[in-house]
Design a protein around this motif. Structure first.
Motif, PDB file in Angstrom:
ATOM      1  N   ALA A  20       0.833  -1.207   0.000  1.00  0.00           N
ATOM      2  CA  ALA A  20       0.000   0.000   0.000  1.00  0.00           C
ATOM      3  C   ALA A  20       0.865   1.253   0.000  1.00  0.00           C
ATOM      4  O   ALA A  20       0.563   2.229  -0.704  1.00  0.00           O
ATOM      5  N   MET A  21       1.941   1.233   0.752  1.00  0.00           N
ATOM      6  CA  MET A  21       2.834   2.382   0.811  1.00  0.00           C
ATOM      7  C   MET A  21       3.471   2.636  -0.560  1.00  0.00           C
ATOM      8  O   MET A  21       3.515   3.776  -1.023  1.00  0.00           O
ATOM      9  N   ILE A  22       3.914   1.592  -1.222  1.00  0.00           N
ATOM     10  CA  ILE A  22       4.543   1.746  -2.538  1.00  0.00           C
ATOM     11  C   ILE A  22       3.525   2.235  -3.560  1.00  0.00           C
ATOM     12  O   ILE A  22       3.818   3.116  -4.374  1.00  0.00           O
ATOM     13  N   SER A  23       2.323   1.695  -3.523  1.00  0.00           N
ATOM     14  CA  SER A  23       1.280   2.123  -4.459  1.00  0.00           C
ATOM     15  C   SER A  23       0.967   3.603  -4.290  1.00  0.00           C
ATOM     16  O   SER A  23       0.854   4.335  -5.283  1.00  0.00           O
ATOM     17  N   LEU A  24       0.841   4.038  -3.046  1.00  0.00           N
ATOM     18  CA  LEU A  24       0.552   5.450  -2.807  1.00  0.00           C
ATOM     19  C   LEU A  24       1.700   6.347  -3.245  1.00  0.00           C
ATOM     20  O   LEU A  24       1.477   7.425  -3.798  1.00  0.00           O
ATOM     21  N   LEU A  25       2.926   5.915  -3.013  1.00  0.00           N
ATOM     22  CA  LEU A  25       4.078   6.701  -3.470  1.00  0.00           C
ATOM     23  C   LEU A  25       4.086   6.833  -4.994  1.00  0.00           C
ATOM     24  O   LEU A  25       4.345   7.921  -5.526  1.00  0.00           O
ATOM     25  N   ILE A 115     -11.487   4.955   6.130  1.00  0.00           N
ATOM     26  CA  ILE A 115     -11.604   3.493   6.027  1.00  0.00           C
ATOM     27  C   ILE A 115     -10.234   2.827   5.967  1.00  0.00           C
ATOM     28  O   ILE A 115      -9.903   1.984   6.785  1.00  0.00           O
ATOM     29  N   PHE A 116      -9.417   3.213   4.977  1.00  0.00           N
ATOM     30  CA  PHE A 116      -8.121   2.562   4.817  1.00  0.00           C
ATOM     31  C   PHE A 116      -7.124   3.019   5.874  1.00  0.00           C
ATOM     32  O   PHE A 116      -6.336   2.227   6.367  1.00  0.00           O
ATOM     33  N   GLY A 117      -7.150   4.292   6.209  1.00  0.00           N
ATOM     34  CA  GLY A 117      -6.248   4.789   7.245  1.00  0.00           C
ATOM     35  C   GLY A 117      -6.541   4.160   8.593  1.00  0.00           C
ATOM     36  O   GLY A 117      -5.625   3.849   9.355  1.00  0.00           O
TER      37      GLY A 117
END
Length: 145
Positions: A20-25, A115-117
Motif C-alpha cells: 500500500a505504501m509503494i502504491s501510494l508513493l 476506512i483505509f487509514g
C-alpha cells in the motif's frame, strides 16, 4: 540454508505490508500514470522484492527467533503506520484536483482516509505495540539472568 528460508518466510509480511505504501508513493509521483503507464504493477513488485531482500538480510543478523519475530512486528507496524501520512497526501492531491462544484472527489478521498487509514493504522499500531512489548519483555528477562 534452513535459517535463510526461515528469514525469508519472516520477511514476507514486511514486504506485503509495504504494498500500500509503494502504491501510494507511485500515485503521488505519477498521478496520471503518464510515465509508468502499464508498468506500475511491475514497479510495485520490484520495490517489494527489494524490501523483501533487505528485510531478509536484516532478520538474518539476529541470532534468536525471538529477536527476529520482535523485529518483524516492529518493522511491519512501522511500514503500515507510514502509509497513513501518504494516504493523507493522496487525499490532498485528490481534493485539490477535484474541479466539480459539489467536491465529491474530496469527500470520497476523506472517507477513503477514514476506512483505509483506520485499517492500516489500527493493524500497524497493534503490530508495533506487540513488537515493543516483546522487546521490553526480552530486555527485562535478560536483566534478570
Amino acid at each position: 540454508m534452513k535459517n535463510w528460508a526461515f528469514n525469508a518466510l519472516l520477511a514476507l509480511p514486511i514486504a506485503l505490508a509495504s504494498q500500500a505504501m509503494i502504491s501510494l508513493l507511485l500515485v503521488m509521483i505519477d498521478p496520471d500514470g503518464d510515465r509508468l503507464g502499464q508498468h506500475t504493477s511491475y514497479a510495485i513488485i520490484a520495490a517489494q522484492v527489494v524490501i523483501f531482500a533487505v528485510a531478509t538480510l536484516h532478520l538474518a543478523k539476529f541470532p534468536s527467533i525471538r529477536r527476529k519475530i520482535e523485529s518483524l512486528l516492529i518493522w511491519a507496524g512501522l511500514v503500515l503506520l507510514t502509509t497513513i501520512p501518504l494516504l493523507l497526501g493522496f487525499m490532498m492531491i485528490e481534493a485539490s484536483a477535484d474541479t466539480s462544484p459539489d467536491k465529491g472527489g474530496a469527500v470520497a478521498a476523506f472517507f477513503m482516509l477514514i476506512i483505509f487509514g483506520g485499517a492500516y493504522g489500527g493493524l500497524g499500531a497493534i503490530l508495533l505495540i506487540v513488537g515493543l512489548v516483546q522487546r521490553r519483555n526480552r530486555k527485562a528477562t535478560q536483566r534478570l539472568t
